[in-house]
Design a protein around this motif. Structure first.
Motif, short mmCIF file in Angstrom:
data_model
loop_
_atom_site.label_atom_id
_atom_site.label_comp_id
_atom_site.label_asym_id
_atom_site.label_seq_id
_atom_site.Cartn_x
_atom_site.Cartn_y
_atom_site.Cartn_z
N THR A 1 75.01 -37.12 124.72
CA THR A 1 73.89 -37.60 124.42
C THR A 1 73.78 -38.93 123.54
N SER A 2 72.69 -39.75 123.09
CA SER A 2 72.33 -40.61 122.23
C SER A 2 71.44 -40.46 121.31
N GLY A 3 71.77 -41.22 120.26
CA GLY A 3 70.36 -41.56 119.40
C GLY A 3 70.24 -42.95 119.07
N PHE A 4 69.77 -43.53 118.30
CA PHE A 4 69.92 -44.50 117.37
C PHE A 4 71.08 -45.63 117.74
N GLY A 5 72.19 -44.57 116.65
CA GLY A 5 72.98 -45.67 117.29
C GLY A 5 73.67 -44.73 116.91
N HIS A 6 74.36 -43.81 117.01
CA HIS A 6 75.29 -42.52 116.67
C HIS A 6 74.82 -42.33 118.85
N SER A 7 76.31 -41.55 119.16
CA SER A 7 76.83 -40.27 120.57
C SER A 7 77.42 -39.34 119.89
N LEU A 8 76.60 -38.20 120.91
CA LEU A 8 77.13 -37.08 120.50
C LEU A 8 78.02 -36.85 122.19
N ALA A 9 79.72 -36.30 121.66
CA ALA A 9 79.82 -36.07 123.18
C ALA A 9 80.48 -33.59 122.80
N LEU A 10 79.64 -32.99 123.62
CA LEU A 10 80.09 -31.59 124.16
C LEU A 10 80.98 -31.47 125.28
N LYS A 11 82.60 -31.02 124.22
CA LYS A 11 83.43 -30.63 124.80
C LYS A 11 83.73 -29.02 125.81
N GLU A 12 84.10 -28.58 126.54
CA GLU A 12 83.87 -27.69 126.93
C GLU A 12 84.70 -26.22 127.00
N GLY B 1 82.61 -26.25 123.44
CA GLY B 1 81.88 -25.69 123.04
C GLY B 1 82.01 -26.18 122.12
N THR B 2 83.29 -27.03 121.23
CA THR B 2 82.29 -27.61 119.76
C THR B 2 82.15 -29.10 120.31
N VAL B 3 81.36 -29.44 119.07
CA VAL B 3 80.41 -31.59 119.76
C VAL B 3 81.54 -32.38 118.91
N TRP B 4 81.63 -33.22 119.78
CA TRP B 4 82.07 -34.50 118.53
C TRP B 4 81.08 -35.77 118.51
N ALA B 5 81.32 -36.44 117.51
CA ALA B 5 80.40 -37.44 116.87
C ALA B 5 80.75 -39.00 116.81
N TRP B 6 80.34 -39.95 116.63
CA TRP B 6 81.07 -41.08 116.33
C TRP B 6 79.56 -42.58 116.14
N THR C 1 81.47 -43.53 111.51
CA THR C 1 82.70 -43.83 112.44
C THR C 1 83.32 -44.35 113.63
N PHE C 2 84.08 -45.30 114.11
CA PHE C 2 84.32 -46.35 115.66
C PHE C 2 85.23 -45.36 116.11
N THR C 3 85.59 -43.73 115.54
CA THR C 3 86.30 -42.86 116.62
C THR C 3 86.09 -41.43 116.74
N PRO C 4 85.23 -40.81 117.47
CA PRO C 4 84.88 -39.05 117.43
C PRO C 4 85.46 -38.35 116.28
N VAL C 5 84.91 -37.47 115.47
CA VAL C 5 84.76 -36.60 114.81
C VAL C 5 84.20 -35.58 115.08
N GLN C 6 84.54 -34.15 114.51
CA GLN C 6 84.04 -32.69 115.33
C GLN C 6 82.74 -32.67 114.03
N VAL C 7 81.76 -32.34 114.61
CA VAL C 7 81.04 -31.38 113.73
C VAL C 7 81.28 -30.55 113.35
N ALA D 1 74.31 -27.12 124.92
CA ALA D 1 73.62 -28.31 125.13
C ALA D 1 73.63 -28.73 123.43
N ILE D 2 73.25 -30.15 123.62
CA ILE D 2 73.64 -31.05 122.29
C ILE D 2 71.96 -31.89 122.95
N SER D 3 71.32 -32.57 121.75
CA SER D 3 70.30 -33.94 121.86
C SER D 3 70.14 -34.30 120.26
N GLY D 4 70.44 -35.77 120.68
CA GLY D 4 70.10 -36.22 119.67
C GLY D 4 68.74 -37.71 119.54
N GLY D 5 68.37 -37.36 118.18
CA GLY D 5 67.32 -38.21 117.74
C GLY D 5 67.64 -39.47 117.09
#
Length: 229
Positions: free
Chosen positions: A82-93, A95-100, A116-122, A130-134
């Motif tokens: 999922t993506s927000g205005f200027g950030h992105s998120l990914a859900l791993k299999e 169940g953890t969520v990663w964002a950048w 950050t230019f590399t994913p960090v764990q939420v 499920a995830i969603s970015g505003g």
């Protein structure tokens, strides 16, 4: 559509009135679009990004825009994006969520306001389905049917009864048995297993859809959308 930052992914910055094929991309199973960038999830669990990259939302290790897809580094086994205005998120299999990307309001959920230019764990978040970015906030749905939110909260879009932003996930109040979530620019919605829809956050244009004496009043906790509207 608009392509000033290469968000169409065709190798140019030319706007297009008709669909153009994104270059060098196949075996895609999911897509999402941010304000000026785009993401694709391949069936092999890798994530690819293109477009604007001022805050590292493409996560290619640099801040240059990209006119074609580049692989997001240090990400594998991804099942949702999922993506927000200027950030992105990914859900791993797992169940953890990663964002950048952009993190001015804590929308990456790692306890900081550092982009950050590399994913960090939420932080403190697992068993997510499920995830969603505003615009400046993010949502996650856990397998137990609860909803968690973090980031910008001026309009109550985190749904915890306050307008205090949060750098880490907090549970949305008074919600259970949720099966789906989605976030708008400054508001959020959830679908219950009974088919009812609940909304919270900004209501300037009536996007919450519930009965109120003040049509434009924000809601800081989830309210059920009225069937009479």
């Amino acid at each position: 559509g608009y392509n000033n930052y290469g968000q169409l992914g065709d190798g140019t910055t030319n706007n297009s009135l008709t669909p153009v094929q994104v270059n060098n991309l196949n075996n895609v199973v999911a897509i999402t679009g941010g304000r000026d960038h785009s993401l694709a999830l391949k069936e092999d669990g890798t994530v690819w990004a293109w477009g604007r990259n001022f805050s590292g939302q493409l996560d290619d290790g640099i801040t240059n825009d990209s006119l074609i897809p580049v692989q997001v580094i240090n990400l594998s086994n991804i099942v949702a994006i999922t993506s927000g205005f200027g950030h992105s998120l990914a859900l791993k299999e797992d169940g953890t969520v990663w964002a950048w990307g952009d993190n001015n309001y804590g929308e990456l959920g790692d306890g900081t306001i550092n982009s950050t230019f590399t994913p960090v764990q939420v932080s403190n978040l697992n068993n997510v389905v499920a995830i969603s970015g505003g615009a400046g906030h993010s949502l996650a749905l856990k397998e137990d049917g609860t909803v968690w939110a973090w980031g910008f909260n001026l309009y109550g879009q985190l749904g915890n009864g306050t307008t205090d932003s949060s750098l880490t996930p907090i549970q949305v109040s008074n919600l259970s048995n949720i099966v789906d979530i989605i976030s708008g620019t400054e508001h959020s919605l959830a679908l219950k297993e009974d088919g009812s829809i609940w909304a919270w956050g900004d209501n300037l244009c009536g996007q919450l859809g519930y009965e109120t004496t003040n049509f434009f009043e924000c809601s800081y906790i989830p309210m059920q959308i009225s069937r009479d509207r």
